[in-house]
Design an enzyme around this catalytic site. Structure first.
Site: not given
Lengths: 389, 134
Positions: A366, B61-64
């Site tokens: 990230y 990927g990110s749940t956001v």
């Protein structure tokens, strides 16, 4: 999907807009996943707390009313509530962030602001049904603790917390927790090697549940499993893994036919970048008490009375910092900053660096995307501390 | 030509196709204020998804990521509609809260480039769960 009379009433809006919207989200997710019904959950963990990542989507949360129906915890926000000035957060951002936090608190969500709820008293039991978002925590809960949650989206975990239920599908059902591919690791792993392994697994096999067969001399600690969970979650789209002989559900299952191998060279590649770093960041996911203790010991051994020569941040949960006050003080005496409520990636405070050193595979993924164009370099914890002096 | 699929998020929209053969992690992959793909590892790196029919295998990927889809809509930079091979929770919920039409599970695979070409005009009916090509 079958709805009870009460659920249908909520769906039709008889208990207000918030519960209607929450139910709509749950029903749509249930329908697309062929769920037969909703089931009760024990807890919810909700991501989407930092104003940096959710931005104007905060408007949606602010419109919600009422109270959550189960114990609900919140992911890191965009700043340390007590050290906002020290880390250079603008007043404008701080105000927006406080509004976001208040919106969640108003719903009865516990504002611990951490990605490791399982380290601060929110420890799910085996076979308990949950609705968690935050991919690293989802993988940890399913794989290491044997609890049951799908990889919820930030809004779907919020919807589940407001209703106290989640659709029955996916990882809530035993038959969907079986491994689909073997990952045979041909070398011994330690520390950040587990971040590298998670990164490789996520990238290479994406959406299949892996059964990891470690080298016989590798026995991962809880912290190493946390890093493995985080790296798989950041790079793949799978919500659990098994490790033969280690994780609770790994030994009751058969061997999948498909298999990949991870060689020593695959892991070594992660450490070969020679970029000089200008900042060190540890604590993605948030550091455990044990990690804080170890970092202090490494600083003591390496520092020999000196202070660090680079910016060095450690991220942990406020509850863990309070529990470890003395150690935290000693760490800070070396010039290292221990930060709570937030992390390197979700705060705008850390976007001024060129190259970041970390032991986290999740950051490896990230930082290049979310931290102002900084590069990232994976190192073992010990090496991170050595490079600080 | 009408191709049947499944409704994910209600609404109808028409626009030009933008196809990625890769799963997309919305948090970090796209700038929510400009609609431009910033993830260099994606085959549609540098493209703008605004007012397109975004076709891709699914989210990851990110749940956001769901909120990133909401932000895109709020800034007027969202796609007109989305078509997935198989919608995941992140994209489905993002589409629902942002009220962007979406479908998945089409009778013919939409991602491999044989059914739909980049830039081709596509109608997405998210309410009834089908797409239509000229």
């Amino acid at each position: 999907m079958h709805l009870t009379k009460e659920e249908e009433r909520i769906y039709e809006g008889e208990e207000g807009w918030t519960r209607k919207k929450a139910m709509e989200i749950l029903v749509t997710i249930g329908d697309i996943n062929n769920a037969s019904k909703l089931i009760r959950i024990k807890s919810a963990h909700i991501s989407g707390a930092s104003y940096k990542t959710i931005g104007e989507a905060f408007e949606f949360i602010n419109r919600l009313e009422g109270t959550v129906r189960v114990k609900s915890t919140l992911n890191p926000i965009g700043m340390d509530i007590e050290k906002r000035n020290e880390i250079g957060i603008s007043g404008e951002f701080a105000n927006k962030q406080k509004e976001v936090l208040e919106a969640y608190k108003k719903l009865g969500i516990s504002a611990e602001c951490t990605c490791v709820p399982y380290l601060i008293g929110q420890m799910p039991k085996r076979d308990e049904h949950l609705a968690w978002s935050e991919s690293s925590a989802v993988l940890y809960a399913n794989s290491v603790l044997g609890a049951r949650t799908n990889m919820e989206g930030a809004p779907s975990a919020l919807a589940a917390s407001l209703i106290g239920k989640t659709p029955l599908y996916g990882l809530h059902q035993t038959e969907n927790r079986e491994p689909e591919i073997r990952v045979c690791v041909k070398c011994d792993l330690v520390d950040a090697d587990y971040s590298a392994l998670g990164f490789l697994i996520g990238n290479r096999i994406g959406n299949k549940i892996p059964l990891v067969e470690l080298h016989p001399s590798s026995v991962p600690s809880k912290d190493e499993l946390k890093h493995l969970s985080a790296a798989i979650g950041a790079t793949g789209s799978v919500g659990m893994y098994h490790i033969k002989g280690i994780t609770p559900e790994a030994d009751a299952i058969g061997l999948p036919a498909e298999k990949i191998e991870i060689e020593k060279g695959d892991v070594k590649k992660f450490y070969e970048v020679n970029e000089e770093a200008d900042v060190i960041a540890i604590g993605c996911p948030h550091c455990s008490s044990h990690e804080l203790q170890r970092i202090y010991e490494l600083l003591r051994a390496e520092g020999k009375g000196r202070k660090v020569r680079k910016d060095f941040f450690i991220f942990t949960a406020r509850a863990i910092k309070q529990r470890m006050q003395e150690v935290v003080q000693k760490i800070e005496n070396y010039g290292v900053k221990v930060i709570c409520d937030t992390c390197f990636v979700v705060s705008p405070a850390f976007e001024r660096y060129r190259c970041v050193l970390t032991n986290s595979g999740k950051m490896q993924r990230y930082v290049p995307l979310l931290c102002g164009g900084a590069e990232v370099r994976l190192c073992k914890t010990e090496e991170c501390i050595r490079k600080a002096f | 030509m009408k191709i049947k699929g499944r409704s994910i998020s209600k609404g109808v929209a028409t626009g030009k196709a933008l196809i990625s053969k890769q799963e997309i992690s919305f948090l970090g992959a796209v700038n929510p204020v400009t609609g431009i793909i910033v993830d260099k590892s994606l085959d549609i790196y540098g493209e703008c998804i605004t007012n397109r029919i975004l076709i891709f295998p699914g989210g990851k990927g990110s749940t956001v990521g769901s909120y990133v889809i909401y932000q895109l809509k709020k800034h007027g930079k969202s796609p007109y509609a989305m078509i997935n091979r198989r919608a995941d929770t992140i994209v489905a919920v993002g589409a629902i809260i942002a009220e962007i039409p979406a479908v998945d599970s089409l009778e013919i695979d939409p991602v491999d480039g044989e059914l739909i070409e980049d830039g081709e005009e596509v109608l997405v009916n998210g309410t009834e769960g089908y797409i239509e090509l000229q």
